[in-house]
Design an enzyme around this catalytic site. Sequence first.
Site, PDB file in Angstrom:
ATOM      1  N   GLU B  61       0.828  -1.209   0.000  1.00 16.37           N
ATOM      2  CA  GLU B  61       0.000   0.000   0.000  1.00 16.37           C
ATOM      3  C   GLU B  61       0.865   1.262   0.000  1.00 16.37           C
ATOM      4  OE1 GLU B  61      -3.661  -0.070   2.139  1.00 16.37           O
ATOM      5  OE2 GLU B  61      -3.326   1.925   2.982  1.00 16.37           O
ATOM      6  N   ARG B  66       3.022  14.371  -2.185  1.00 15.16           N
ATOM      7  CA  ARG B  66       2.530  15.748  -2.126  1.00 15.16           C
ATOM      8  C   ARG B  66       3.071  16.600  -3.275  1.00 15.16           C
ATOM      9  NH1 ARG B  66       1.677  15.110   3.448  1.00 15.16           N
ATOM     10  NH2 ARG B  66       3.895  14.765   3.718  1.00 15.16           N
ATOM     11  N   GLY B 156     -14.683   6.426   4.332  1.00 16.79           N
ATOM     12  CA  GLY B 156     -13.895   7.647   4.512  1.00 16.79           C
ATOM     13  C   GLY B 156     -14.340   8.383   5.748  1.00 16.79           C
ATOM     14  N   ALA B 173     -19.604   2.230   3.411  1.00 16.88           N
ATOM     15  CA  ALA B 173     -18.909   1.591   2.299  1.00 16.88           C
ATOM     16  C   ALA B 173     -19.851   0.665   1.529  1.00 16.88           C
ATOM     17  CB  ALA B 173     -17.694   0.820   2.805  1.00 16.88           C
ATOM     18  N   ARG B 323       7.782   3.718   2.052  1.00 13.56           N
ATOM     19  CA  ARG B 323       9.205   3.405   2.218  1.00 13.56           C
ATOM     20  C   ARG B 323       9.422   1.984   1.746  1.00 13.56           C
ATOM     21  NH1 ARG B 323       9.793   5.338   8.360  1.00 13.56           N
ATOM     22  NH2 ARG B 323       8.640   7.310   8.168  1.00 13.56           N
ATOM     23  N   ASN B 481      21.932   2.831 -27.420  1.00 14.36           N
ATOM     24  CA  ASN B 481      21.171   1.571 -27.303  1.00 14.36           C
ATOM     25  C   ASN B 481      21.987   0.486 -27.989  1.00 14.36           C
ATOM     26  OD1 ASN B 481      19.169  -0.332 -26.909  1.00 14.36           O
ATOM     27  ND2 ASN B 481      17.576   0.783 -28.033  1.00 14.36           N
ATOM     28  N   THR B 558      14.820  -9.490 -31.422  1.00 14.19           N
ATOM     29  CA  THR B 558      14.770 -10.323 -30.222  1.00 14.19           C
ATOM     30  C   THR B 558      13.621 -11.298 -30.402  1.00 14.19           C
ATOM     31  OG1 THR B 558      15.350  -8.370 -28.908  1.00 14.19           O
ATOM     32  CG2 THR B 558      14.624 -10.308 -27.686  1.00 14.19           C
TER      33      THR B 558
END
Lengths: 650, 650
Positions: B61, B66, B156, B173, B323, B481, B558
């Site tokens: 999650e 911001r 909410g 909900a 994080r 490339n 390829t």
Amino acid sequence: SSILAAHTSSKSDSSGVSNSGESSKESSRCSTPVLDADRTDRLRDKMKRRIESGDRWFSLEFFPPRTAPGAVNLISRFDRMGSGGPLFIDVTWHPAGDPGSDKETSSMMIASTAVNYCGLESVLHLTCCNQTKEKITAHLNKAKRLGLKNIMALRGDPIGKDWVEEDGGFNYATDLVKHIRCEFDDYFDICVAGYPTGHPEAESYEDDLRHLKEKVDAGAHFIITQLFFRAETFLKFVKDCRAIGITCPILPGIFPIQGYHSLRQLVKLSKLEVPEEIMQVIEPIKDNDAAIRNYGIQQAVEMCKVLLASGEVPGLHFYTLNREVATMEVLRQLGLWAEDPRRPLPWAVSAHPKRKVEDVRPIFWASRPKSYIYRTQDWDDFPNGRWGNSSSPAFGELTDYYLFYLKSKSPKEALLQMWGEELMNEESVYEVFTNYITSQTNRNGHKVMCLPWNDDPLAPETNLLKDELEKVNRRGVLTINSQPNINGKPSSDPIVGWGPAGGYVFQKAYLEFFTSSENVTALLQVLKKYEPRVNYHIVNVQGRNTTNAHDMQPNAVTWGIFPGREIIQPTVVDPVSFMYWKDEAFALWIEQWAKLYEDESPSRMIIQYIHDNYFLVNLVDNDFPLDSCLWQVIEDMFTLLDSPPETQKD
Amino acid sequence: SSILAAHTSSKSDSSGVSNSGESSKESSRCSTPVLDADRTDRLRDKMKRRIESGDRWFSLEFFPPRTAPGAVNLISRFDRMGSGGPLFIDVTWHPAGDPGSDKETSSMMIASTAVNYCGLESVLHLTCCNQTKEKITAHLNKAKRLGLKNIMALRGDPIGKDWVEEDGGFNYATDLVKHIRCEFDDYFDICVAGYPTGHPEAESYEDDLRHLKEKVDAGAHFIITQLFFRAETFLKFVKDCRAIGITCPILPGIFPIQGYHSLRQLVKLSKLEVPEEIMQVIEPIKDNDAAIRNYGIQQAVEMCKVLLASGEVPGLHFYTLNREVATMEVLRQLGLWAEDPRRPLPWAVSAHPKRKVEDVRPIFWASRPKSYIYRTQDWDDFPNGRWGNSSSPAFGELTDYYLFYLKSKSPKEALLQMWGEELMNEESVYEVFTNYITSQTNRNGHKVMCLPWNDDPLAPETNLLKDELEKVNRRGVLTINSQPNINGKPSSDPIVGWGPAGGYVFQKAYLEFFTSSENVTALLQVLKKYEPRVNYHIVNVQGRNTTNAHDMQPNAVTWGIFPGREIIQPTVVDPVSFMYWKDEAFALWIEQWAKLYEDESPSRMIIQYIHDNYFLVNLVDNDFPLDSCLWQVIEDMFTLLDSPPETQKD
């Protein structure tokens, strides 16, 4: 940097590639990696390209056969003569012979077969004399529907002596040319006839040239001439044509003398005079067919050499009289017969315009390409690049017509000699398969040259597997299709190569066979050891299907990598079409083999038993860089069958 | 033959293959060789399959950033964390933050980016409290249009204290779930929230469970729980859910403690109590961030082990707080982090449903997959199997939005350090390219980690070519490339492998670079010797294009061969799209590099000169089984340039 500038301008003009995002928004992308550029173009474009490159061509004229077996023979001849690389063939039109009908001997159907089933660019003759506009238009519509793109527009011989011009009717070939261009715009490429010594009915040579100019001006794209016996006759004719402004290609009609009587007859019909120097040679040997044919070959070669050396002749047109030896020999001596035995794709290409993008087929029909073409003739789209991109291909039914039309080239007697006047048991059948593989004579002294699933002897590629195939057929693994694995052989390889130069071809090992249900039981046990290396489909005549493959995903088993192109994968094992092939493969037991024997006869019952009880199996070894494991799979199956019962359960 | 019977029935039922010609006439063929079966399915199906196979998953999650730079960072994080193999990610929804807008920081756009540009299955949160039906429907329509397929339906937090239920409004909900099912039928997969200790506002735990049951009954497909600190809390909750008839998957929300303050804040917001045993550990080390994080990891790992061992937990959901270290470490210790670094295809897959069949792209965008996805976002069809099967693809314009949105991850200062505060001449630029290739520090002590055309360090595959690349960049062949030739390496190869197990991958050697017009002049001379082995396209910023390739035919560079599948050819050199890429490749000189410097500054003028005068070149060596000849081509070019002028003309 002047070198750069020269390079840049030379290519950028022709590329048509825009450098902004806008202009190609509407452009329809055509990125089909067509293997043979010729497949997409019109005959006039092919001629133009060949003329520009100085690459001389030849073409072949045939007449429609009188009988159905004659049609089967002619189609085989198309295949053999097609391999020499004619730019096109043409089929004559005889109003008395119902030429536009659906009979397999009609001009229309023969030309259609050449295009659709033999992959030959074909020109259909059409005569207009004494025909209604409606009838002509109907013929042309039918030709278009069948995939024919080229018409040789002729007047034809008037029926009866008191023919007079009709007002507004089709009195001359010019009227027909105009009609074609008027009704079908630019759809057909049109050829007209030229008479190097003038048309026999023309008032004069000059008058006839003017008529020819009219035909070309009306919209013809090229000219084929009547036969002639001296190169200078043709070269003068070309010069005279150019002088009055005829600029299209003019192809000399070459008639290799093949016999005394056919020469006499032709000369009489065409009102031509045979030059004295030829008659002097022929008369003394008129009863020696071989000598006359040899002379005819030599005479044609000499004349063609003069024609080609003149620089005025882009291609040679041959009146074959439906024979192949003389024409092929002339072409070989001229160096025009294509010596590349490689396939353009690993199956027979169709020349129908609808199929021009087709480049992938199920491998099942590898030995029955005409059947495949027949059964897919109603498709609107053909798979291109990937199998199944075209939506919902449904295969045509197995009809009697199909079974007749694509039946064996060999008559019933020959089949009985090959496959046995009388079968004793299933092993008799194994023996037939084994004899086909080994091409040794059977116990009656006959070679087995074909099987119901393979109308031709073993392909050179399959020959690579001969020893292994013999071994398994002898034990009742009745193989009908196989290919070795190939890990990047050059596309020029004489046995397995195909496609453009500089490429590499690949294959996964494939094996397809009928075998008994006992064998299948053991095979399924054995196959567990080969997961996921080997994919299999196993089905009986009722359609009970056992597989470890994805329901809907085809498995590519042949592919090629070529310079500057996308990958081509011409053959796949496709689960959906295998079910259609299964019906056909089982039906061939009955239609082609069982029905050779009397109802209720033991021979017939043996074949019927196999049909009812055997399974059709296909195996793919996915690990193409390694030696094929499929022989080991069969070996393991036999080992399991030979082992004591208790070990079979593990 | 009982073994056979068992086999037969087990497979034939599921195959759905008919044994007659009729039933598949209407069936729509789906033979797309999709590499990752997950790409086609709905999230609920993926979960079902994973539950059946016992293959545990995790999900992640995130909340919307911001700032715009924060968005760029988060997208990089998606790429890094996406490589660990989450089943899905989800993006939270904060009504105050304009979550449905087109700003790059909105929930909607972040979730869309995850799906479209990062190839991640994504769940968009949506809250309904105080929202109009129209607004909600508009959000859902927009989500659908953007390719989002999953919604986490939440009430909410009510705005203000005096919120009261509205009649017919979205009070719970459940109302939102019903609305989604009512308006969008079965289109969205719906997730709802579960509260292992009961919702803080619920009258009781039992009452809250009943509400949860209502949400599921209204049409939710799975449940993600609020965070908790003890495995038994969750396991009791699952047991209670099952007891009242909730049968859908229930995913525990895992919160690895990452810091003292974030824990305090979260606990306050969610009105949860942190267990005494945890507080006792944390309080003494509250100022030692590293110690707390290590504890959090250990605590989460222990709890997850208990959860997984219970057999009640098919997947773990992580509250990442945007994080990555802690969550990745927990997943690594649990053995859930995917350790397969291979690409599913040789480019980044998009998860937009429209693109599920996409399996071929031009190689030019290999290092800029997001740009490719952006520029093709308006396409209705995507090439499948063969490039150009979809009609008239037109690439999107290079807009400012695009240049902003897909700009470098590095800030201007870092770029100047890498690419030079001041350029002296063209050679300064060569040095930047060379330093990027060698990943050595430049004269200012900075490593060149990216170039305008490559936002990431050299790929492992390109590293194979490092020495050769260094040599040519040093002399002004500025490579952007390249790929080595590969002749059938196993698909499991850690460096060049991709796609399903048991396959083989192939490549043609490819080299793409900018170079001066003098070099190009010599190169074109040299390339004559390499016909037809090497295909080239050479273009300058004005679009002057020199090529020896077919105008419209792409060249596959390829491809892969896999068990039971058609050939996959993921990258091609396509002449048409090269012209679009050219615009982008040249624009990057200016937009990303030149604009770092003042107008009229010498540095800027050097880049502008290169932009205006250099050529973009691509080379393909078609002979993939041989060692690449492309280095020899460049070598020959330099030899020609070094030779006396008169020899250059031959």
